[in-house]
Design an enzyme around this catalytic site. Structure first.
Site, PDB file in Angstrom:
ATOM      1  CG  ASP A 238      -2.040   1.020   0.986  1.00 36.76           C
ATOM      2  OD1 ASP A 238      -3.219   0.734   1.667  1.00 36.76           O
ATOM      3  OD2 ASP A 238      -2.173   1.900   0.158  1.00 36.76           O
TER       4      ASP A 238
HETATM    5  C1  GLC Z   1      -4.454   4.236   0.059  1.00 41.21           C
HETATM    6  C2  GLC Z   1      -5.266   3.146   0.091  1.00 41.21           C
HETATM    7  C3  GLC Z   1      -5.373   2.168  -0.986  1.00 41.21           C
HETATM    8  C4  GLC Z   1      -5.171   2.963  -2.221  1.00 41.21           C
HETATM    9  C5  GLC Z   1      -3.722   3.521  -2.393  1.00 41.21           C
HETATM   10  C6  GLC Z   1      -3.375   4.409  -3.431  1.00 41.21           C
HETATM   11  O1  GLC Z   1      -3.905   4.667   1.047  1.00 41.21           O
HETATM   12  O2  GLC Z   1      -5.202   2.364   1.454  1.00 41.21           O
HETATM   13  O3  GLC Z   1      -6.686   1.446  -0.951  1.00 41.21           O
HETATM   14  O4  GLC Z   1      -5.095   2.086  -3.389  1.00 41.21           O
HETATM   15  O5  GLC Z   1      -3.371   4.283  -1.216  1.00 41.21           O
HETATM   16  O6  GLC Z   1      -4.415   5.440  -3.251  1.00 41.21           O
END
Ligand code: GLC
Length: 677
Positions: A238
């Site tokens: 993430d």
């Molecule tokens: C965020 C989310 C994830 C997302 C990523 C990019 O913090 O947890 O679901 O795809 O970052 O935006």
């Protein structure tokens, strides 16, 4: 894939220097990977999200929710909570493919979805994004979403692996979960999605499990995901979820997103040079990136935005759950409708955070209902401080009408990433408004727009309740078509609506500002708890009414090499065609009353009987026991039921567990084919 053939492939990238390979394992920026053209590796574009494409428009001035550029206009699907309530994998496949065509049009290679964590508590900030409180329903819907996205040459990225069940302290919270509970509840959905969906990518979660950050967790990535389940796709973190890049790469996390500039790639290169990361580990991650850039390179089909709007509306229609109805709905022709509530004109149609997108088109109930019926509108209330004059105008409209339809949403601060909900209540004014409307003596139907269970105003006194969730681009038209009877609602709850938050099994263990979240309720999550403990609920998992009625008869089970065939007659006892979701539960272990082992949604014409059939994997009868998934009972009571509390039709059955087949799935072989081109 055997290691020898892998070695052969490695030669084609081992010519790259360690430094170059190390840079490939870290994002180039927030939304792109690094390109190495001489090695045939394209820079790939990654974009959210689970309800539609959020691809930044660098020319847009208006900041989006991340204070970055807003995104290009896109079709907005209903949120995950709605999609899960459709119980319709075939429709989910079509919806995901529609979103993927828009993604491909914008040059997106990886769609950061489906989001599919288990709904442990109705306070979960991202419950709106997630599908269900049951792993089988979650995994089946997620697998369909994956296959839909990838059918258009875009990679799906299943997230957030694993146990991202709270937004409280989400970046560091340590989820303390017993092994059997982790396996059967919090990993099981991902297992089904991986084995039946074959995603090209998986995203590691922010949180820790058993003390280890998910993106650096050798046990759940290399151990469970890769060696046990046979997943050989790309694992990415993430955003900013990696704390130790060397540990993460060794644990199986191929790509750190977005990036820690040179720090991480330098650390990786150093580690390889001193033997802390093997050359093979680095090469495998680079190989997965190269294979992904090949798998997503092809041109796609042009999106048809009108068609995509219709698909979004169809999902909203199949997801809406008719919780209560005394016959007030559908609203008959010629009736004058008082339509009350600001959300009838300004719908809460999506949640907040990375799932939020710039919706290309959004329909509202007011506009769509006025095309179909005689409507007088009054705002009455939306949220915040109630306004006496608006209340008075709403009551006046109600008094002048034959029937009242009040549209209420969860608070605008609910249903968003990075914060859990303070409770399950709507704004205080919503309860007062419904009280005032009931005083008029007119029949009152509530339309809810919420991403998770709410305490419904005067649920025992209103005449009808339709939960439409955060229903995306087509939600307004879908609601109008249901309210006037053009569409017969067929959604079934994928998350229990409790009478009180305090009744929730996780409530005693859901601490305020957790460093560690102890999953003390164990396997007793959602309907598994309420049905076993006999705790009454407002509306159970699997619940949903129709404008017609259904009866079941003649349940039968047989087993062949294909699996366990389960069939039952479903009779439509009313005068309207309708769709029914037959839910199949079994008592799989002494400690729980019943668990979902299968389901099938069927269309049944008025007055007719249809044989609903499905084939389930005998593994659905198994539970995690002593380090493996096994059947712990000799015979199983199987129930064909209308919802989780329904006694339903029962039959005893003794499944035969097949020998474990090799876990090498089609995707790995597909990867080989790509490579050999
Ligand atoms: C965020 C989310 C994830 C997302 C990523 C990019 O913090 O947890 O679901 O795809 O970052 O935006």
């Amino acid at each position: 894939m055997n290691i020898n053939s892998l070695d052969r492939k490695m030669k084609s990238i081992s010519a790259l220097g360690v430094g170059v390979k190390a840079t490939l394992t870290v994002g180039a920026d927030d939304w792109h990977t690094v390109a190495v053209p001489r090695a045939g590796i394209r820079s790939m574009t990654l974009c959210d999200g689970p309800a539609g494409i959020r691809c930044e428009d660098p020319t847009s001035a208006s900041p989006d929710n991340f204070n970055q550029h807003d995104s290009f206009p896109a079709t907005c699907l209903p949120c995950g909570a709605a999609i899960g309530s459709s119980w319709n994998p075939e429709l989910v496949f079509l919806a995901a493919a529609a979103v993927a065509r828009e993604a491909k049009e914008l040059g997106v290679d990886v769609l950061l979805g489906p989001a599919m964590n288990h709904k442990r508590t109705p306070l979960g900030g991202r419950n709106f994004e997630y599908y269900s409180e049951d792993p089988l329903l979650t995994g089946t819907i997620a697998a369909a979403f994956v296959r839909g996205v990838q059918s258009e040459g875009v990679a799906a990225c299943v997230k957030h692996y694993c146990a991202n069940n709270t937004e409280r302290n989400r970046l560091t919270v340590d989820e303390e979960i017993d092994e059997d509970v982790l396996r059967d509840i919090y990993l099981r959905g991902f297992e089904i999605a991986v084995k039946r969906g074959e995603p090209y990518c998986i995203m590691g979660a922010y949180n820790r499990v058993g003390g280890q950050f998910c993106c650096e967790n050798e046990r759940i990535i290399n151990g469970v995901l890769r060696r046990e389940w046979g997943f050989d796709g790309l694992v990415m973190s993430d955003w900013r979820a990696v704390h130790d890049r060397v540990k993460a790469l060794n644990a199986g996390c191929d790509l750190e997103m977005p990036f820690q500039t040179k720090k991480s790639s330098a650390a990786v290169a150093r580690a390889v040079r001193v033997g802390k990361i093997s050359a093979e580990t680095l090469d495998k991650s680079v190989w997965r990136l190269k294979r992904l850039s090949a798998l997503t390179a092809a041109e796609g089909h042009k999106p048809d935005y009108d068609e995509n709007y219709i698909i979004s509306r169809r999902v909203a229609e199949e997801s809406a759950v008719l919780l209560k109805n005394d016959g007030t709905l559908p609203v008959g022709n010629g009736k004058k409708i008082a339509l009350i509530g600001g959300r009838a004109v300004n719908p809460k149609f999506q949640g907040g955070g990375s799932a939020r997108l710039n919706a290309r088109r959004v329909t509202d109930i007011m506009t769509e209902l006025a095309k179909r019926a005689d409507v007088i509108y009054a705002e009455g209330y939306t949220e915040g401080e109630p306004d006496a004059d608006k209340f008075a105008a709403a009551v006046k409209a109600a008094e002048a009408a034959d029937v009242v339809i009040a549209v209420l949403s969860s608070p605008s601060t609910d249903d968003a990433e990075d914060r859990d909900r303070p409770g399950i209540e709507l704004s205080p004014g919503a309860y007062r408004l419904v009280e005032e409307l009931l005083k008029t003596g007119k029949p009152v139907a509530l339309v809810l727009q919420s991403g998770a269970p709410v305490k419904i105003p005067c649920a025992d006194r209103v005449n009808a309740i339709l939960e439409t969730f955060l229903s995306g681009s087509g939600g307004g038209e879908a609601a109008a078509r249901i309210l006037t009877g053009e569409v017969n609602p067929s959604g079934r709850l994928a998350e229990t609506y409790p009478l009180r938050y305090e009744d929730c099994p996780a409530a005693p263990y859901y601490s305020e500002s957790p460093e560690t979240m102890r999953y003390g309720e164990g396997m007793l999550t959602g309907y598994r708890y309420y049905t076993t403990a006999g705790v009454p609920v407002a509306y159970p998992f699997g619940w949903g009414l129709s404008y017609t009625g259904f009866e079941y008869s003649d349940l039968a089970l047989t087993q062949t090499d294909e699996g366990v065939h389960i069939s039952v007659n479903v009779t439509n006892t009313g005068k309207r065609d309708g769709k029914e979701t037959v839910q199949l539960y079994a008592k799989k272990r002494e400690s729980l009353k019943r668990e979902l082992i299968g389901f099938v949604k069927v269309e049944v014409p008025a007055g007719r009987t249809v044989r609903a059939e499905t084939v389930i994997d005998p593994e659905e009868f198994a539970v995690w026991h002593d380090g493996a998934r096994t059947c712990v009972l000799d015979r199983y009571e199987v129930v064909a039921a209308r919802h989780s509390f329904d006694e339903g039709l029962k039959k005893n059955f003794a499944p035969v567990m097949p020998l474990q087949s090799a876990n090498i799935n089609e995707f790995n072989h597909k990867g080989e084919q790509i490579w050999e081109k």
